[in-house]
Design a protein around this motif. Structure first.
Motif, PDB file in Angstrom:
ATOM      1  N   LEU A 266      14.852  49.977  20.364  1.00  0.00           N
ATOM      2  CA  LEU A 266      15.925  49.391  19.900  1.00  0.00           C
ATOM      3  C   LEU A 266      17.354  49.413  20.619  1.00  0.00           C
ATOM      4  O   LEU A 266      18.229  48.435  20.384  1.00  0.00           O
ATOM      5  N   ARG A 267      17.568  50.369  21.355  1.00  0.00           N
ATOM      6  CA  ARG A 267      18.714  50.420  22.185  1.00  0.00           C
ATOM      7  C   ARG A 267      18.707  49.316  23.305  1.00  0.00           C
ATOM      8  O   ARG A 267      19.665  48.677  23.253  1.00  0.00           O
ATOM      9  N   GLU A 268      17.613  48.731  23.861  1.00  0.00           N
ATOM     10  CA  GLU A 268      17.469  47.797  24.553  1.00  0.00           C
ATOM     11  C   GLU A 268      17.564  46.373  23.970  1.00  0.00           C
ATOM     12  O   GLU A 268      18.479  45.387  24.264  1.00  0.00           O
ATOM     13  N   ALA A 269      17.187  46.356  22.772  1.00  0.00           N
ATOM     14  CA  ALA A 269      17.040  45.077  21.833  1.00  0.00           C
ATOM     15  C   ALA A 269      18.630  44.954  21.330  1.00  0.00           C
ATOM     16  O   ALA A 269      19.206  43.682  21.024  1.00  0.00           O
ATOM     17  N   LEU A 270      19.242  45.868  21.006  1.00  0.00           N
ATOM     18  CA  LEU A 270      20.749  45.871  20.531  1.00  0.00           C
ATOM     19  C   LEU A 270      21.705  45.580  21.583  1.00  0.00           C
ATOM     20  O   LEU A 270      22.877  45.456  21.249  1.00  0.00           O
ATOM     21  N   ASP A 271      21.291  45.798  22.763  1.00  0.00           N
ATOM     22  CA  ASP A 271      22.301  45.779  23.929  1.00  0.00           C
ATOM     23  C   ASP A 271      23.096  44.704  24.215  1.00  0.00           C
ATOM     24  O   ASP A 271      24.288  44.725  24.358  1.00  0.00           O
ATOM     25  N   PRO A 272      22.658  43.300  23.956  1.00  0.00           N
ATOM     26  CA  PRO A 272      23.531  42.224  23.877  1.00  0.00           C
ATOM     27  C   PRO A 272      24.633  42.077  22.840  1.00  0.00           C
ATOM     28  O   PRO A 272      25.515  41.430  22.822  1.00  0.00           O
ATOM     29  N   TYR A 273      24.444  43.090  21.621  1.00  0.00           N
ATOM     30  CA  TYR A 273      25.297  42.983  20.642  1.00  0.00           C
ATOM     31  C   TYR A 273      26.377  43.941  20.730  1.00  0.00           C
ATOM     32  O   TYR A 273      26.284  44.857  21.613  1.00  0.00           O
ATOM     33  N   PRO A 274      27.746  43.565  20.216  1.00  0.00           N
ATOM     34  CA  PRO A 274      28.574  44.512  20.309  1.00  0.00           C
ATOM     35  C   PRO A 274      28.375  45.856  19.680  1.00  0.00           C
ATOM     36  O   PRO A 274      27.685  46.070  18.878  1.00  0.00           O
ATOM     37  N   GLY A 275      29.046  46.867  20.456  1.00  0.00           N
ATOM     38  CA  GLY A 275      28.945  48.238  19.789  1.00  0.00           C
ATOM     39  C   GLY A 275      27.832  49.282  20.677  1.00  0.00           C
ATOM     40  O   GLY A 275      27.371  48.647  21.717  1.00  0.00           O
ATOM     41  N   GLU A 276      27.381  50.346  20.311  1.00  0.00           N
ATOM     42  CA  GLU A 276      26.951  51.405  21.173  1.00  0.00           C
ATOM     43  C   GLU A 276      25.757  51.950  20.319  1.00  0.00           C
ATOM     44  O   GLU A 276      25.972  52.280  19.015  1.00  0.00           O
ATOM     45  N   THR A 277      24.459  52.136  20.816  1.00  0.00           N
ATOM     46  CA  THR A 277      23.384  52.652  20.215  1.00  0.00           C
ATOM     47  C   THR A 277      23.095  54.009  20.741  1.00  0.00           C
ATOM     48  O   THR A 277      23.037  54.452  21.786  1.00  0.00           O
ATOM     49  N   GLU A 278      22.926  54.977  19.802  1.00  0.00           N
ATOM     50  CA  GLU A 278      22.914  56.589  19.953  1.00  0.00           C
ATOM     51  C   GLU A 278      21.690  57.264  19.191  1.00  0.00           C
ATOM     52  O   GLU A 278      21.585  56.772  17.956  1.00  0.00           O
ATOM     53  N   GLY A 279      20.746  57.748  19.937  1.00  0.00           N
ATOM     54  CA  GLY A 279      19.548  58.521  19.509  1.00  0.00           C
ATOM     55  C   GLY A 279      20.172  60.015  19.203  1.00  0.00           C
ATOM     56  O   GLY A 279      20.917  60.628  19.601  1.00  0.00           O
ATOM     57  N   GLN A 280      19.654  60.413  17.765  1.00  0.00           N
ATOM     58  CA  GLN A 280      19.645  61.764  17.394  1.00  0.00           C
ATOM     59  C   GLN A 280      21.513  61.905  17.233  1.00  0.00           C
ATOM     60  O   GLN A 280      22.120  62.851  17.949  1.00  0.00           O
ATOM     61  N   PHE A 281      21.905  61.119  16.385  1.00  0.00           N
ATOM     62  CA  PHE A 281      23.212  61.136  16.385  1.00  0.00           C
ATOM     63  C   PHE A 281      23.998  62.206  15.261  1.00  0.00           C
ATOM     64  O   PHE A 281      23.182  62.213  14.321  1.00  0.00           O
ATOM     65  N   PRO A 282      24.587  63.035  15.561  1.00  0.00           N
ATOM     66  CA  PRO A 282      25.214  64.273  14.972  1.00  0.00           C
ATOM     67  C   PRO A 282      26.047  64.004  13.925  1.00  0.00           C
ATOM     68  O   PRO A 282      27.029  63.137  14.201  1.00  0.00           O
ATOM     69  N   THR A 283      25.902  64.495  12.744  1.00  0.00           N
ATOM     70  CA  THR A 283      26.855  64.347  11.634  1.00  0.00           C
ATOM     71  C   THR A 283      26.586  65.650  10.611  1.00  0.00           C
ATOM     72  O   THR A 283      25.715  66.234  10.660  1.00  0.00           O
TER      73      THR A 283
END
Length: 416
Positions: A266-283
């Motif tokens: 998914l990080r690779e597939a979303l790379d052309p789009y604006p924004g950043e992809t993060e795994g294990q996002f803390p909240t």
């Protein structure tokens, strides 16, 4: 003669077999199956959430992934999750009969291809003490370590050698595979020949971090062999265990493999789009309260979050075990509702491993919806990656169409 026991990952009931008590204990310690005593000197074997194989002397126990995806697909998922440069043809032609025989054959073939034009050489920076000058003298070290002494000299130089990271990884994997018992004599002979070709390459201590290497034009022919060798070294072990019998194991947790693959793909597939992809996002699920420490809050780690403009925009969660007609996905949707509420987004994507289409569920009395999206991991790698790209495209287009999430919308309205 090897005794071969094959279990399905989703086997609903245990299988009773006759085992030596020491073999049973070693098998239970492998993490591949749970082993429980039964009547009449038998033991029951039950898959416990992992797949792979364990060989103890002449006993080989395998647990196959659901839908029998085969070793080639499993290696692709493992390799791509670690490095998106892993290509489908890196594992092309892998047989699926016996895991260790298949791994050994594939490793031998890929290493032979890597070395068919000779062993790769490279420059290695060396710092050592010599009785002759080579390279440059490290004056500071000479004065600190040997004050008033002329010899030996502390020198530094670049050595053109075979003892480089790429060859160390290949030789370590070949040496480890040679320890697997009951390999076919022709494959073992090929591995021994490859080990001899890599003479002069230092060995990596078992359990030590693998040396880093960078893909380049010079080591391009090594790529497939190196990626397979790294999978072997990270997931396999071979050592003397029960008595004089060698124990070999290759055990992976499919839930983790699937989650890592989806995160990377998914990080690779979303790379052309604006924004950043993060795994294990803390909240955190709850608000901060005066008088309480931050560690007292209800923490969460979201599998995958794609943020746009610094605010969470799309939320994904990878689930290896897809729901069935008798297995209602209540807990999965409760979890996604919590993620959406805490992160302030209006839609989440549940990515299940298995065949099927999509289903959108709107949560009552909220503006939140959860979409179930299936990834059939038995597909060919190209088709699987295309399906992930479809997920990335759909999620971003829906976000752009107005599903911005409460936080993002409020940030836009406030001019943030």
């Amino acid at each position: 003669m090897v005794r071969h026991i094959v279990l399905d990952e989703l086997k609903p009931f245990p299988e009773a077999v006759e085992l030596d008590s020491e073999v049973a204990a070693t098998l239970g310690e492998s993490g591949l199956v749970t082993v429980v005593p039964a009547h009449g000197g038998q033991w029951t074997l039950m898959p416990c959430g992992t797949v792979g194989a364990v060989q103890i002397g002449e006993l080989l126990v395998e647990v196959k992934p659901k839908r029998k995806i085969g070793l080639g697909r499993l290696l692709f998922l493992l390799g791509y999750a670690r490095n998106p440069g892993f290509r489908p043809d890196d594992v092309a032609g892998v047989e699926d009969s016996d895991l260790f025989a298949s791994l050994a054959e594939s490793l031998a073939r890929q290493t032979e291809r890597a070395l068919e034009r000779g062993v790769l050489h490279g420059y290695l920076h060396v710092e050592e003490a010599l009785r002759t000058v080579r390279g440059r003298i490290r004056v500071g070290d000479q004065m600190t370590r040997r004050p008033g002494m002329l010899l030996p000299l502390e020198v530094a130089y670049d050595d053109y050698t075979v003892d480089i990271a790429e060859n160390r990884i290949l030789r370590a994997a070949v040496r480890l595979m040679m320890q697997v018992p009951r390999l076919a004599s022709d494959v073992r002979g090929r591995l021994a020949h490859l080990d001899a070709k890599l003479d002069g390459v230092s060995l990596i201590r078992f359990g030590a971090p693998l040396p880093a290497w960078t893909p380049s034009r010079l080591n391009e022919r090594y790529g497939p062999g190196l990626r397979l060798a790294e999978i072997v070294l990270r997931n396999m072990s071979a050592e003397t265990g029960v008595g004089t019998r060698t124990v070999a194991s290759f055990v992976v947790t499919m839930a983790t493999v699937f989650e890592d693959f989806v995160t990377t793909a998914l990080r690779e597939a979303l790379d052309p789009y604006p924004g950043e992809t993060e795994g294990q996002f803390p909240t955190d699920l709850d608000e901060a309260e005066p008088g309480y420490r931050a560690t007292d809050r209800v923490g969460m780690f979201v599998d995958i979050v794609h943020s746009v403009g610094g605010a969470p925009a799309m939320v994904f969660d990878a689930k290896y075990k897809a729901p069935t007609e008798t297995n209602a996905p209540n807990a999965d949707h409760y979890q996604m509702l919590a993620y959406c509420t805490a992160l302030g987004v209006s839609k989440a994507w549940l990515v299940y491993a298995g065949p099927g289409g999509r289903r959108n569920r709107r949560i009552r009395n909220t503006g939140i919806s959860v979409e179930e999206f299936r990834l059939d991991i038995s597909q060919r790698p190209e088709a699987l990656l295309a399906r992930v790209q479809e997920l990335a495209n759909s999620s971003y287009l829906e976000f752009r169409a107005g599903n911005y999430g409460m936080n993002y919308s409020s940030n836009l309205q406030s001019g943030m």
